[in-house]
Motif scaffolding. Sequence first.
Motif, mmCIF file in Angstrom:
data_model
loop_
_atom_site.group_PDB
_atom_site.id
_atom_site.type_symbol
_atom_site.label_atom_id
_atom_site.label_comp_id
_atom_site.label_asym_id
_atom_site.label_seq_id
_atom_site.Cartn_x
_atom_site.Cartn_y
_atom_site.Cartn_z
ATOM 1 N N GLN A 60 0.831 -1.197 0.000
ATOM 2 C CA GLN A 60 0.000 0.000 0.000
ATOM 3 C C GLN A 60 0.866 1.247 0.000
ATOM 4 O O GLN A 60 2.021 1.229 0.452
ATOM 5 N N ALA A 61 0.292 2.331 -0.473
ATOM 6 C CA ALA A 61 0.997 3.610 -0.471
ATOM 7 C C ALA A 61 1.476 3.932 0.939
ATOM 8 O O ALA A 61 0.746 3.730 1.923
ATOM 9 N N GLY A 62 2.701 4.429 1.004
ATOM 10 C CA GLY A 62 3.312 4.723 2.291
ATOM 11 C C GLY A 62 4.152 3.584 2.841
ATOM 12 O O GLY A 62 4.901 3.783 3.810
ATOM 13 N N GLY A 63 4.027 2.430 2.239
ATOM 14 C CA GLY A 63 4.769 1.264 2.701
ATOM 15 C C GLY A 63 6.184 1.214 2.159
ATOM 16 O O GLY A 63 6.648 2.133 1.482
ATOM 17 N N SER A 64 6.865 0.112 2.480
ATOM 18 C CA SER A 64 8.268 -0.052 2.103
ATOM 19 C C SER A 64 8.500 -1.423 1.481
ATOM 20 O O SER A 64 7.781 -2.383 1.784
ATOM 21 N N LEU A 65 9.501 -1.479 0.634
ATOM 22 C CA LEU A 65 9.994 -2.735 0.073
ATOM 23 C C LEU A 65 11.501 -2.629 -0.062
ATOM 24 O O LEU A 65 12.041 -1.526 -0.249
ATOM 25 N N VAL A 106 6.946 -4.316 -8.870
ATOM 26 C CA VAL A 106 6.512 -3.611 -7.669
ATOM 27 C C VAL A 106 5.176 -2.943 -7.972
ATOM 28 O O VAL A 106 5.059 -2.198 -8.943
ATOM 29 N N THR A 107 4.189 -3.225 -7.144
ATOM 30 C CA THR A 107 2.864 -2.633 -7.315
ATOM 31 C C THR A 107 2.490 -1.899 -6.038
ATOM 32 O O THR A 107 2.485 -2.499 -4.954
ATOM 33 N N VAL A 108 2.187 -0.611 -6.171
ATOM 34 C CA VAL A 108 1.820 0.210 -5.024
ATOM 35 C C VAL A 108 0.376 0.660 -5.201
ATOM 36 O O VAL A 108 0.047 1.337 -6.174
#
Length: 121
Positions: A13-18, A117-119
């Motif tokens: 989700q938006a705001g997350g990290s990878l 990567v999918t946000v």
Amino acid sequence: QVQLVESGGGSVQAGGSLRLSCTSSGSIETYLMGWFRQTPGKQREGVAAISPTGGSTLYDDSVKGRFTISRDNAKNSVYLQMNSLKPEDTATYYCATSRSYGLSASIYEDWGQGTLVTVSS
């Protein structure tokens, strides 16, 4: 010439990290390394680059302050820590080797197969 394999992509989700990883079949200690991304119908764009020793890094303005590139030559690996992800970061991410320093895809030689990567918003 080396073979590169990216991993670590996924959905967030938006705001997350990878954290993306790129591992080479051979030594990368003499190469500059870069991360690129591409979405369908668009050109591959440079995201970040790192010098052979890791002492210098370069970022595209769109990711400055959010992404961090690093490397571990002993492990033949380069990483991309991505924080505060945005929907516009959605893309397939590739790592690549170069003998020159920059973010232009034309100066890079060996490429991995990419990791998606999918946000989501």
